[in-house]
Write a protein that holds these residues in place. Structure first.
Motif, PDB file in Angstrom:
ATOM      1  N   SER A 125       0.821  -1.212   0.000  1.00  0.00           N
ATOM      2  CA  SER A 125       0.000   0.000   0.000  1.00  0.00           C
ATOM      3  C   SER A 125       0.855   1.261   0.000  1.00  0.00           C
ATOM      4  CB  SER A 125      -0.941   0.010   1.209  1.00  0.00           C
ATOM      5  OG  SER A 125      -1.891  -1.042   1.099  1.00  0.00           O
ATOM      6  N   ILE A 126       2.119   1.133   0.436  1.00  0.00           N
ATOM      7  CA  ILE A 126       3.050   2.255   0.341  1.00  0.00           C
ATOM      8  C   ILE A 126       3.545   2.255  -1.100  1.00  0.00           C
ATOM      9  CG2 ILE A 126       5.207   3.246   1.207  1.00  0.00           C
ATOM     10  CD1 ILE A 126       4.740   1.674   3.795  1.00  0.00           C
ATOM     11  N   ARG A 127       2.951   3.104  -1.927  1.00  0.00           N
ATOM     12  CA  ARG A 127       3.177   2.996  -3.363  1.00  0.00           C
ATOM     13  C   ARG A 127       3.119   4.354  -4.049  1.00  0.00           C
ATOM     14  NH1 ARG A 127      -1.883   2.361  -1.793  1.00  0.00           N
ATOM     15  NH2 ARG A 127      -3.681   2.786  -3.131  1.00  0.00           N
ATOM     16  N   SER A 128       3.498   4.363  -5.311  1.00  0.00           N
ATOM     17  CA  SER A 128       3.398   5.554  -6.151  1.00  0.00           C
ATOM     18  C   SER A 128       2.401   5.258  -7.264  1.00  0.00           C
ATOM     19  CB  SER A 128       4.766   5.904  -6.751  1.00  0.00           C
ATOM     20  OG  SER A 128       5.681   6.241  -5.728  1.00  0.00           O
ATOM     21  N   ILE A 129       1.458   6.174  -7.454  1.00  0.00           N
ATOM     22  CA  ILE A 129       0.407   5.980  -8.450  1.00  0.00           C
ATOM     23  C   ILE A 129       0.483   7.080  -9.493  1.00  0.00           C
ATOM     24  CG2 ILE A 129      -2.083   5.708  -8.825  1.00  0.00           C
ATOM     25  CD1 ILE A 129      -2.329   5.142  -5.799  1.00  0.00           C
ATOM     26  N   LYS A 130       0.441   6.689 -10.730  1.00  0.00           N
ATOM     27  CA  LYS A 130       0.445   7.662 -11.825  1.00  0.00           C
ATOM     28  C   LYS A 130      -0.922   8.340 -11.887  1.00  0.00           C
ATOM     29  CE  LYS A 130       2.890   9.293 -15.353  1.00  0.00           C
ATOM     30  NZ  LYS A 130       4.253   9.835 -15.226  1.00  0.00           N
ATOM     31  N   ILE A 131      -0.909   9.676 -11.928  1.00  0.00           N
ATOM     32  CA  ILE A 131      -2.153  10.449 -11.975  1.00  0.00           C
ATOM     33  C   ILE A 131      -2.404  10.902 -13.411  1.00  0.00           C
ATOM     34  CG2 ILE A 131      -3.389  12.458 -11.056  1.00  0.00           C
ATOM     35  CD1 ILE A 131      -1.399  12.508  -8.737  1.00  0.00           C
ATOM     36  N   PRO A 132      -3.641  10.777 -13.905  1.00  0.00           N
ATOM     37  CA  PRO A 132      -3.951  11.260 -15.252  1.00  0.00           C
ATOM     38  C   PRO A 132      -3.608  12.740 -15.386  1.00  0.00           C
ATOM     39  CG  PRO A 132      -5.762   9.955 -14.378  1.00  0.00           C
ATOM     40  CD  PRO A 132      -4.814  10.170 -13.246  1.00  0.00           C
ATOM     41  N   SER A 133      -3.116  13.156 -16.559  1.00  0.00           N
ATOM     42  CA  SER A 133      -2.681  14.540 -16.765  1.00  0.00           C
ATOM     43  C   SER A 133      -3.815  15.547 -16.570  1.00  0.00           C
ATOM     44  CB  SER A 133      -2.090  14.703 -18.166  1.00  0.00           C
ATOM     45  OG  SER A 133      -3.028  14.316 -19.162  1.00  0.00           O
ATOM     46  N   ASN A 134      -5.046  15.175 -16.974  1.00  0.00           N
ATOM     47  CA  ASN A 134      -6.170  16.105 -16.797  1.00  0.00           C
ATOM     48  C   ASN A 134      -6.527  16.270 -15.321  1.00  0.00           C
ATOM     49  OD1 ASN A 134      -7.052  13.406 -16.902  1.00  0.00           O
ATOM     50  ND2 ASN A 134      -9.129  13.996 -17.489  1.00  0.00           N
ATOM     51  N   VAL A 135      -6.322  15.218 -14.551  1.00  0.00           N
ATOM     52  CA  VAL A 135      -6.575  15.293 -13.100  1.00  0.00           C
ATOM     53  C   VAL A 135      -5.499  16.146 -12.427  1.00  0.00           C
ATOM     54  CG1 VAL A 135      -6.722  13.971 -10.948  1.00  0.00           C
ATOM     55  CG2 VAL A 135      -7.817  13.108 -13.032  1.00  0.00           C
ATOM     56  N   ILE A 136      -4.263  16.000 -12.874  1.00  0.00           N
ATOM     57  CA  ILE A 136      -3.165  16.814 -12.345  1.00  0.00           C
ATOM     58  C   ILE A 136      -3.456  18.302 -12.532  1.00  0.00           C
ATOM     59  CG2 ILE A 136      -0.866  17.620 -13.035  1.00  0.00           C
ATOM     60  CD1 ILE A 136      -0.579  15.622 -10.916  1.00  0.00           C
ATOM     61  N   GLU A 137      -4.001  18.650 -13.690  1.00  0.00           N
ATOM     62  CA  GLU A 137      -4.315  20.051 -13.960  1.00  0.00           C
ATOM     63  C   GLU A 137      -5.388  20.576 -13.006  1.00  0.00           C
ATOM     64  OE1 GLU A 137      -2.485  22.014 -15.853  1.00  0.00           O
ATOM     65  OE2 GLU A 137      -1.300  20.170 -16.029  1.00  0.00           O
ATOM     66  N   GLU A 138      -6.358  19.743 -12.697  1.00  0.00           N
ATOM     67  CA  GLU A 138      -7.382  20.138 -11.718  1.00  0.00           C
ATOM     68  C   GLU A 138      -6.756  20.315 -10.342  1.00  0.00           C
ATOM     69  OE1 GLU A 138     -11.580  18.858 -11.927  1.00  0.00           O
ATOM     70  OE2 GLU A 138     -10.814  17.186 -13.120  1.00  0.00           O
ATOM     71  N   LEU A 139      -5.856  19.401  -9.991  1.00  0.00           N
ATOM     72  CA  LEU A 139      -5.201  19.468  -8.692  1.00  0.00           C
ATOM     73  C   LEU A 139      -4.307  20.709  -8.576  1.00  0.00           C
ATOM     74  CD1 LEU A 139      -4.259  15.703  -8.138  1.00  0.00           C
ATOM     75  CD2 LEU A 139      -6.047  17.008  -6.961  1.00  0.00           C
ATOM     76  N   ARG A 140      -3.734  21.143  -9.684  1.00  0.00           N
ATOM     77  CA  ARG A 140      -2.914  22.360  -9.675  1.00  0.00           C
ATOM     78  C   ARG A 140      -3.738  23.573  -9.218  1.00  0.00           C
ATOM     79  NH1 ARG A 140       2.093  21.953 -12.159  1.00  0.00           N
ATOM     80  NH2 ARG A 140       2.299  20.259 -13.695  1.00  0.00           N
ATOM     81  N   VAL A 141      -4.961  23.631  -9.710  1.00  0.00           N
ATOM     82  CA  VAL A 141      -5.855  24.737  -9.342  1.00  0.00           C
ATOM     83  C   VAL A 141      -6.157  24.692  -7.848  1.00  0.00           C
ATOM     84  CG1 VAL A 141      -8.146  25.742  -9.681  1.00  0.00           C
ATOM     85  CG2 VAL A 141      -6.886  24.815 -11.636  1.00  0.00           C
ATOM     86  N   PHE A 142      -6.445  23.491  -7.334  1.00  0.00           N
ATOM     87  CA  PHE A 142      -6.733  23.342  -5.903  1.00  0.00           C
ATOM     88  C   PHE A 142      -5.497  23.674  -5.067  1.00  0.00           C
ATOM     89  CE2 PHE A 142      -9.884  20.153  -7.613  1.00  0.00           C
ATOM     90  CZ  PHE A 142     -10.990  20.956  -7.380  1.00  0.00           C
ATOM     91  N   LYS A 143      -4.317  23.336  -5.592  1.00  0.00           N
ATOM     92  CA  LYS A 143      -3.068  23.630  -4.874  1.00  0.00           C
ATOM     93  C   LYS A 143      -2.857  25.143  -4.777  1.00  0.00           C
ATOM     94  CE  LYS A 143       1.047  22.598  -3.134  1.00  0.00           C
ATOM     95  NZ  LYS A 143       1.782  23.852  -3.092  1.00  0.00           N
ATOM     96  N   GLN A 144      -3.160  25.859  -5.828  1.00  0.00           N
ATOM     97  CA  GLN A 144      -3.034  27.319  -5.816  1.00  0.00           C
ATOM     98  C   GLN A 144      -3.975  27.939  -4.787  1.00  0.00           C
ATOM     99  OE1 GLN A 144      -3.777  28.395  -9.887  1.00  0.00           O
ATOM    100  NE2 GLN A 144      -1.795  27.663 -10.616  1.00  0.00           N
ATOM    101  N   GLU A 145      -5.196  27.425  -4.726  1.00  0.00           N
ATOM    102  CA  GLU A 145      -6.170  27.915  -3.747  1.00  0.00           C
ATOM    103  C   GLU A 145      -5.690  27.615  -2.327  1.00  0.00           C
ATOM    104  OE1 GLU A 145      -9.767  25.967  -4.834  1.00  0.00           O
ATOM    105  OE2 GLU A 145     -10.105  27.201  -6.612  1.00  0.00           O
ATOM    106  N   PHE A 146      -5.132  26.404  -2.158  1.00  0.00           N
ATOM    107  CA  PHE A 146      -4.626  26.010  -0.846  1.00  0.00           C
ATOM    108  C   PHE A 146      -3.454  26.903  -0.420  1.00  0.00           C
ATOM    109  CE2 PHE A 146      -1.474  23.790   1.692  1.00  0.00           C
ATOM    110  CZ  PHE A 146      -2.224  23.397   2.786  1.00  0.00           C
ATOM    111  N   ASP A 147      -2.534  27.139  -1.344  1.00  0.00           N
ATOM    112  CA  ASP A 147      -1.356  27.965  -1.024  1.00  0.00           C
ATOM    113  C   ASP A 147      -1.759  29.364  -0.552  1.00  0.00           C
ATOM    114  OD1 ASP A 147       0.373  25.936  -1.605  1.00  0.00           O
ATOM    115  OD2 ASP A 147       0.824  26.611  -3.642  1.00  0.00           O
TER     116      ASP A 147
END
Length: 252
Positions: A125-147
């Motif tokens: 369960s301690i692992r690395s998972i590849k994230i879809p590129s379109n999901v990464i872009e959504e997460l970038r927006v949430f990261k900016q809001e969080f910052d």
């Protein structure tokens, strides 16, 4: 017991049965009762085969509505990466490698929502998972809001650095995620499933699209590929049909 109909976990009900048996046995031992009425109560048998998941259309209907809710990133990560609830609620922003589109699972929130632990369900369960590129872009927006919140509000946002957090930046109660999901489900009219079934949806859709079961097993963090094979037997008929069509196209 009707507790099963109310979506209580098997573990919770098993503990409840154990307590009832102990209490009634105490009454029997001290002469208050002749017989233990809970003696024949048995915990529900484990059914490892997955039976509840969404279709691709149902998944997208849900996500479209879920975008309007604060916990949307949790649902997005469960469906796109197959993470467990505790893994998502314990996930910090530094666990996401935005350049390489990878999330590293290394911390969980306990089931009671009270403690963050640097561990996982098992070694796999301690692992690395590849994230879809379109999901990464959504997460970038949430990261900016969080910052921005972290910069202006500090407090728990700086302390915990969580991808999914409460309004004040603290860990989210797992129950609150489930309650919010139940509210969202009613709007698009998709079948009611549990948060954990989002993970099942992830795995089922991947296998239906022909993704190797070993890869799916690694994304889910199963300790053994046989766990994946046994749990997703409902996908086998579809894969058999595809296999027959492929080999048929090769025979001239």
């Amino acid at each position: 017991m009707k507790k099963y109909d109310k979506r209580y976990s098997k573990n919770y009900v098993a503990k409840l049965i154990a307590v009832l048996k102990m209490l009634f046995q105490y009454a029997v031992d001290h002469g208050y009762l002749i017989k233990n009425p809970a003696e024949k109560l048995k915990k529900q048998e484990e059914k490892n085969t997955v039976t509840t998941f969404w279709t691709e259309e149902e998944m997208n209907k849900f996500l479209k509505v879920a975008k309007e809710y604060a916990y949307y990133p949790a649902f997005l990560l469960a469906l796109s990466c197959g993470c467990r609830k505790g893994e998502i609620l314990g996930m910090t922003w530094d666990a996401i490698d935005f350049d390489n589109c990878i999330v590293n699972i290394k911390q969980i929130l306990t089931n009671d929502g009270k403690k963050l632990e640097n561990k996982a369900k098992n070694q796999q369960s301690i692992r690395s998972i590849k994230i879809p590129s379109n999901v990464i872009e959504e997460l970038r927006v949430f990261k900016q809001e969080f910052d921005e919140k972290k910069r202006t509000l500090k407090g728990n946002f700086a302390k915990y650095n969580l991808v999914v957090s409460s309004k004040n930046g603290a860990p989210v109660s797992p129950r609150n995620i489930s309650r919010t999901m139940d509210i969202i489900i009613k709007k698009p009219g998709v079948p009611r499933i549990t948060f954990h079934s989002l993970r099942h949806t992830h795995a089922t859709l991947l296998m239906q699209k022909g993704v190797n079961m070993k890869v799916v097993s690694e994304r889910l963090g199963h300790s053994d590929i046989r766990t994946t094979m046994n749990r997703y037997t409902h996908v086998a008929p579809t894969l058999q049909e595809e296999a027959a069509e492929i080999i048929g196209s090769l025979i001239k």
